[in-house]
Design a protein around this motif. Structure first.
Motif, PDB file in Angstrom:
ATOM      1  N   MET A   1       0.663  -1.217   0.235  1.00 58.05           N
ATOM      2  CA  MET A   1       0.141  -0.045  -0.173  1.00 58.05           C
ATOM      3  C   MET A   1       1.211   1.127  -0.616  1.00 58.05           C
ATOM      4  O   MET A   1       0.295   2.208  -0.698  1.00 58.05           O
ATOM      5  CB  MET A   1      -1.050  -0.036   0.704  1.00 58.05           C
ATOM      6  CG  MET A   1      -2.151  -0.786   0.800  1.00 58.05           C
ATOM      7  SD  MET A   1      -3.124  -1.153   2.473  1.00 58.05           S
ATOM      8  CE  MET A   1      -3.536   0.334   2.264  1.00 58.05           C
TER       9      MET A   1
ATOM     10  N   LEU B   1       2.521   1.767  -3.299  1.00 56.48           N
ATOM     11  CA  LEU B   1       1.486   2.236  -4.413  1.00 56.48           C
ATOM     12  C   LEU B   1       0.855   3.726  -4.197  1.00 56.48           C
ATOM     13  O   LEU B   1       1.168   4.467  -4.490  1.00 56.48           O
ATOM     14  CB  LEU B   1      -0.262   1.097  -3.912  1.00 56.48           C
ATOM     15  CG  LEU B   1      -1.115   1.710  -5.039  1.00 56.48           C
ATOM     16  CD1 LEU B   1      -0.658   1.433  -6.050  1.00 56.48           C
ATOM     17  CD2 LEU B   1      -2.782   1.148  -4.483  1.00 56.48           C
ATOM     18  N   LYS B   2       0.944   4.271  -2.713  1.00 56.94           N
ATOM     19  CA  LYS B   2       0.879   5.061  -2.618  1.00 56.94           C
ATOM     20  C   LYS B   2       1.572   6.037  -3.376  1.00 56.94           C
ATOM     21  O   LYS B   2       2.041   7.180  -3.637  1.00 56.94           O
ATOM     22  CB  LYS B   2       0.209   5.983  -1.030  1.00 56.94           C
ATOM     23  CG  LYS B   2       0.566   7.101  -1.478  1.00 56.94           C
ATOM     24  CD  LYS B   2       0.920   7.438   0.994  1.00 56.94           C
ATOM     25  CE  LYS B   2      -0.012   8.781   0.828  1.00 56.94           C
ATOM     26  NZ  LYS B   2       0.102   9.463   2.461  1.00 56.94           N
TER      27      LYS B   2
ATOM     28  N   VAL C   1       1.822   6.864  -7.453  1.00 61.00           N
ATOM     29  CA  VAL C   1       1.016   7.403  -7.706  1.00 61.00           C
ATOM     30  C   VAL C   1       0.811   8.662  -7.223  1.00 61.00           C
ATOM     31  O   VAL C   1       0.773   9.607  -8.736  1.00 61.00           O
ATOM     32  CB  VAL C   1      -0.442   7.512  -6.989  1.00 61.00           C
ATOM     33  CG1 VAL C   1      -2.109   8.215  -7.255  1.00 61.00           C
ATOM     34  CG2 VAL C   1      -1.426   5.672  -7.443  1.00 61.00           C
TER      35      VAL C   1
ATOM     36  N   ILE D   1      -5.061   6.151 -14.045  1.00 52.01           N
ATOM     37  CA  ILE D   1      -4.796   5.862 -12.921  1.00 52.01           C
ATOM     38  C   ILE D   1      -6.192   4.969 -11.932  1.00 52.01           C
ATOM     39  O   ILE D   1      -6.180   4.460 -11.193  1.00 52.01           O
ATOM     40  CB  ILE D   1      -3.934   6.733 -11.436  1.00 52.01           C
ATOM     41  CG1 ILE D   1      -2.690   7.006 -13.131  1.00 52.01           C
ATOM     42  CG2 ILE D   1      -3.715   6.626 -10.960  1.00 52.01           C
ATOM     43  CD1 ILE D   1      -1.277   8.507 -12.373  1.00 52.01           C
ATOM     44  N   THR D   2      -6.843   6.391 -11.885  1.00 53.42           N
ATOM     45  CA  THR D   2      -8.725   6.240 -11.340  1.00 53.42           C
ATOM     46  C   THR D   2      -8.659   4.766 -11.841  1.00 53.42           C
ATOM     47  O   THR D   2      -8.725   4.247 -10.733  1.00 53.42           O
ATOM     48  CB  THR D   2      -8.532   7.219 -11.575  1.00 53.42           C
ATOM     49  OG1 THR D   2      -8.741   9.006 -11.462  1.00 53.42           O
ATOM     50  CG2 THR D   2     -10.620   7.150 -10.582  1.00 53.42           C
TER      51      THR D   2
ATOM     52  N   LEU E   1      -6.898   2.228  -9.835  1.00 48.55           N
ATOM     53  CA  LEU E   1      -7.521   1.727  -8.194  1.00 48.55           C
ATOM     54  C   LEU E   1      -8.268   1.331  -7.884  1.00 48.55           C
ATOM     55  O   LEU E   1      -9.191   0.860  -7.587  1.00 48.55           O
ATOM     56  CB  LEU E   1      -7.050   3.348  -7.806  1.00 48.55           C
ATOM     57  CG  LEU E   1      -5.466   3.868  -7.853  1.00 48.55           C
ATOM     58  CD1 LEU E   1      -6.281   5.053  -7.544  1.00 48.55           C
ATOM     59  CD2 LEU E   1      -4.551   3.447  -7.403  1.00 48.55           C
ATOM     60  N   ASP E   2      -9.573   1.868  -9.045  1.00 53.09           N
ATOM     61  CA  ASP E   2     -11.270   1.202  -9.101  1.00 53.09           C
ATOM     62  C   ASP E   2     -11.109  -0.421  -8.915  1.00 53.09           C
ATOM     63  O   ASP E   2     -11.889  -0.937  -8.333  1.00 53.09           O
ATOM     64  CB  ASP E   2     -11.541   2.108  -9.698  1.00 53.09           C
ATOM     65  CG  ASP E   2     -12.202   3.745  -9.275  1.00 53.09           C
ATOM     66  OD1 ASP E   2     -11.812   3.878  -8.248  1.00 53.09           O
ATOM     67  OD2 ASP E   2     -12.385   4.376  -9.739  1.00 53.09           O
TER      68      ASP E   2
ATOM     69  N   ALA F   1      -8.300  -2.289  -8.542  1.00 51.92           N
ATOM     70  CA  ALA F   1      -8.017  -2.957  -7.566  1.00 51.92           C
ATOM     71  C   ALA F   1      -8.736  -3.480  -6.768  1.00 51.92           C
ATOM     72  O   ALA F   1      -9.114  -4.140  -5.944  1.00 51.92           O
ATOM     73  CB  ALA F   1      -6.373  -2.200  -7.292  1.00 51.92           C
ATOM     74  N   ALA F   2      -9.635  -1.406  -5.991  1.00 50.84           N
ATOM     75  CA  ALA F   2     -10.529  -1.683  -5.278  1.00 50.84           C
ATOM     76  C   ALA F   2     -11.530  -3.122  -5.334  1.00 50.84           C
ATOM     77  O   ALA F   2     -11.698  -3.939  -4.436  1.00 50.84           O
ATOM     78  CB  ALA F   2     -11.110  -0.717  -4.927  1.00 50.84           C
TER      79      ALA F   2
END
Length: 192
Positions: free
Chosen positions: A155, A158-159, A162, A178-179, A182-183, A185-186
């Motif tokens: 995590m 990842l942060k 980004v 990128i969005t 991330l979506d 992956a969630a």
């Protein structure tokens, strides 16, 4: 735009890196200094703490960025390894502040050594540096007990990735990509 703010109140060498970028309808702001993470958690090491850790390790022996990442990972028993996206900008900042200086080295890797100003800062912050190095050892002990683990490291990476990519000046299409990543992956994690 980007800005570096050096806070050196009371001779303690406190500083933070703050910045922000505008991307069409998006505004991305970031702070690599102190501060809590979302969700009430706390960063493993805030910006000032990581700078002191890197400075201390460089004072022990001249090092390059990759070596610093591996050394921190080793000292924490694999519980924590700062990402290159955090370490290399921090080395640049330490160099610009005159706390470390690049030395001649073989190959393309930049080798850094501590300067007299860096040694003085470490001496002035000796108690905090000792506590930070103890925290590194505590992370290793916690990992041995099964606390922490690779998810937190992932995590953190990842942060940093980004923030690093956005800070480079991403186009609107890249921000949307990128969005989406991330979506996605969630959603995948929620289905586990």
């Amino acid at each position: 735009m980007f800005g570096r703010h050096h806070h050196r109140g009371s001779g303690h060498g406190r500083f933070a890196v703050r910045g922000g970028r505008h991307f069409g309808p998006f505004t991305v702001e970031f702070d690599m200094g102190e501060g809590p993470r979302r969700g009430g958690g706390r960063r493993r090491f805030d910006g000032d703490e990581l700078r002191l850790i890197l400075l201390k390790l460089i004072a022990e022996a001249p090092r390059h960025g990759y070596d610093l990442i591996r050394e921190i990972e080793a000292r924490t028993g694999g519980a924590y390894a700062p990402s290159p996206g955090v370490v290399y900008p921090t080395l640049t900042l330490l160099d610009e502040m005159g706390l470390i200086a690049q030395q001649a080295s073989e190959g393309a890797k930049k080798l850094f050594a501590v300067t007299a100003e860096g040694e003085a800062l470490l001496a002035a912050q000796a108690e905090q540096v000792e506590a930070l190095m103890a925290r590194l050892a505590d992370l290793s002990d916690a990992r041995a007990r099964g606390e922490g683990g690779p998810v937190r490291r992932a995590m953190h990476n990842l942060k940093a990735a980004v923030i690093g990519r956005v800070a480079q000046g991403a186009e609107i299409e890249t921000l949307h990509a990128i969005t989406d990543i991330l979506d996605d992956a969630a959603r995948r994690i929620e289905r586990l």
